[in-house]
Design a protein around this motif. Structure first.
Motif, mmCIF file in Angstrom:
data_model
loop_
_atom_site.group_PDB
_atom_site.id
_atom_site.type_symbol
_atom_site.label_atom_id
_atom_site.label_comp_id
_atom_site.label_asym_id
_atom_site.label_seq_id
_atom_site.Cartn_x
_atom_site.Cartn_y
_atom_site.Cartn_z
ATOM 1 N N ASP A 38 -16.332 -2.257 -19.726
ATOM 2 C CA ASP A 38 -15.663 -3.731 -19.784
ATOM 3 C C ASP A 38 -14.969 -3.728 -21.296
ATOM 4 O O ASP A 38 -15.700 -4.402 -22.240
ATOM 5 C CB ASP A 38 -16.838 -4.751 -19.706
ATOM 6 C CG ASP A 38 -16.392 -6.030 -20.010
ATOM 7 O OD1 ASP A 38 -15.222 -6.363 -19.692
ATOM 8 O OD2 ASP A 38 -17.264 -7.031 -19.980
ATOM 9 N N LYS A 39 -14.077 -3.247 -21.398
ATOM 10 C CA LYS A 39 -13.503 -3.004 -22.924
ATOM 11 C C LYS A 39 -12.974 -4.378 -23.594
ATOM 12 O O LYS A 39 -13.297 -4.348 -24.685
ATOM 13 C CB LYS A 39 -12.163 -2.285 -22.861
ATOM 14 C CG LYS A 39 -12.304 -0.669 -22.445
ATOM 15 C CD LYS A 39 -11.076 0.243 -22.801
ATOM 16 C CE LYS A 39 -11.123 0.411 -23.992
ATOM 17 N NZ LYS A 39 -10.120 1.359 -24.543
ATOM 18 N N ASP A 40 -12.589 -5.435 -22.604
ATOM 19 C CA ASP A 40 -12.597 -6.853 -23.263
ATOM 20 C C ASP A 40 -13.407 -7.537 -23.512
ATOM 21 O O ASP A 40 -13.323 -8.845 -23.907
ATOM 22 C CB ASP A 40 -11.102 -7.372 -22.412
ATOM 23 C CG ASP A 40 -11.528 -7.678 -21.195
ATOM 24 O OD1 ASP A 40 -12.749 -7.833 -20.702
ATOM 25 O OD2 ASP A 40 -10.843 -8.191 -20.620
ATOM 26 N N SER A 42 -15.272 -9.358 -21.173
ATOM 27 C CA SER A 42 -15.256 -10.349 -20.397
ATOM 28 C C SER A 42 -16.242 -10.526 -19.377
ATOM 29 O O SER A 42 -16.543 -11.567 -19.032
ATOM 30 C CB SER A 42 -13.783 -10.399 -19.612
ATOM 31 O OG SER A 42 -14.024 -9.368 -18.561
ATOM 32 N N GLU A 49 -9.373 -1.287 -16.598
ATOM 33 C CA GLU A 49 -10.291 -0.924 -17.262
ATOM 34 C C GLU A 49 -11.169 -0.038 -16.398
ATOM 35 O O GLU A 49 -11.632 1.152 -16.895
ATOM 36 C CB GLU A 49 -11.462 -2.029 -17.469
ATOM 37 C CG GLU A 49 -11.081 -2.996 -18.589
ATOM 38 C CD GLU A 49 -11.898 -4.237 -18.640
ATOM 39 O OE1 GLU A 49 -12.058 -4.575 -19.755
ATOM 40 O OE2 GLU A 49 -12.248 -4.872 -17.848
ATOM 41 N N SER A 118 -2.057 -2.300 -26.430
ATOM 42 C CA SER A 118 -3.303 -2.396 -25.612
ATOM 43 C C SER A 118 -3.334 -3.646 -24.719
ATOM 44 O O SER A 118 -2.725 -4.652 -25.463
ATOM 45 C CB SER A 118 -4.435 -2.291 -26.649
ATOM 46 O OG SER A 118 -5.493 -2.919 -25.701
ATOM 47 N N TYR A 120 -5.356 -5.146 -24.218
ATOM 48 C CA TYR A 120 -6.790 -6.405 -24.780
ATOM 49 C C TYR A 120 -6.255 -6.712 -25.950
ATOM 50 O O TYR A 120 -6.927 -7.703 -26.318
ATOM 51 C CB TYR A 120 -7.677 -5.198 -24.835
ATOM 52 C CG TYR A 120 -8.161 -4.485 -23.777
ATOM 53 C CD1 TYR A 120 -8.283 -5.003 -22.233
ATOM 54 C CD2 TYR A 120 -7.870 -3.155 -23.493
ATOM 55 C CE1 TYR A 120 -8.403 -4.366 -21.273
ATOM 56 C CE2 TYR A 120 -8.159 -2.582 -22.414
ATOM 57 C CZ TYR A 120 -8.399 -3.103 -21.118
ATOM 58 O OH TYR A 120 -8.591 -2.105 -20.101
ATOM 59 N N ASP A 121 -5.223 -6.268 -26.678
ATOM 60 C CA ASP A 121 -4.871 -6.821 -28.071
ATOM 61 C C ASP A 121 -3.494 -6.565 -28.454
ATOM 62 O O ASP A 121 -2.847 -5.520 -28.823
ATOM 63 C CB ASP A 121 -5.893 -6.072 -28.922
ATOM 64 C CG ASP A 121 -5.359 -6.563 -30.422
ATOM 65 O OD1 ASP A 121 -5.120 -7.367 -30.697
ATOM 66 O OD2 ASP A 121 -5.634 -5.584 -31.223
ATOM 67 N N GLU A 130 -4.344 3.514 -28.804
ATOM 68 C CA GLU A 130 -3.662 2.801 -27.772
ATOM 69 C C GLU A 130 -2.335 3.856 -27.357
ATOM 70 O O GLU A 130 -2.157 4.007 -26.159
ATOM 71 C CB GLU A 130 -2.824 1.615 -28.373
ATOM 72 C CG GLU A 130 -3.742 0.774 -28.747
ATOM 73 C CD GLU A 130 -2.978 -0.735 -29.639
ATOM 74 O OE1 GLU A 130 -3.523 -1.690 -29.342
ATOM 75 O OE2 GLU A 130 -1.979 -0.423 -30.290
#
Length: 158
Positions: A38-40, A42, A49, A118, A120-121, A130
């Motif tokens: 769960d990289k982000d 959430s 992911e 990314s 996520y960012d 990235e």
């Protein structure tokens, strides 16, 4: 595994999926694996992911080619690739939207960077991590180191 059709996995769906596929791990170990995926942060694992964790490791030869391409893009040498770095490295004049007048050169550069940035960012800056992450996805679909390295050399004129 996605029982509720949300296009992401909750911890409960993940644990149930592991069990369904005959992967029996302690609850705390399953939670640890889930958290690493769960990289982000959430609380769910989306498809991207999930795929990132399933990718095979890259050979050192592939990694060197990716690092070399990143260094070529990072004209300022500050460890991130920005729009400014792309000027003189990526020719936007051949992009169809630039040719039609729909986009400016900067819009072409930003669109190009977005491929590597990314999910996520999204900050318009591409870090080495990235860049490697992007190419690890490409690498997963290429069997031969020789072909992958040749592809990188041709793409980045290394």
């Amino acid at each position: 595994m996605d029982d509720d059709g949300s296009k992401s996995l909750s911890l409960q769906e993940f644990e149930k999926g592991l069990e369904s596929y005959g992967v029996f791990v302690e609850k705390d170990k399953a939670q640890q694996i889930f958290a690493s995926m769960d990289k982000d942060g959430s609380g769910t694992i989306n498809f991207e992911e999930f795929l990132e964790k399933l990718r095979p490791p890259m050979s050192s030869a592939r990694r060197r080619a990716i690092d070399q391409a990143f260094r070529k893009l990072d004209k300022t040498g500050d460890g991130v690739v920005t729009v400014e770095d792309l000027q003189g490295v990526y020719d936007s004049r051949h992009h169809p939207k630039y040719k039609s007048g729909e986009w400016t050169e900067e819009q072409v550069f930003r669109s190009f960077l977005e491929n590597f940035d990314s999910p996520y960012d999204k900050d318009g800056k591409v870090t080495p991590e990235e860049f490697v992450n992007y190419y690890s996805g490409v690498s997963a679909s290429v069997d031969s180191d020789e072909y992958f390295i040749t592809m990188m050399k041709n793409a980045w004129k290394l």
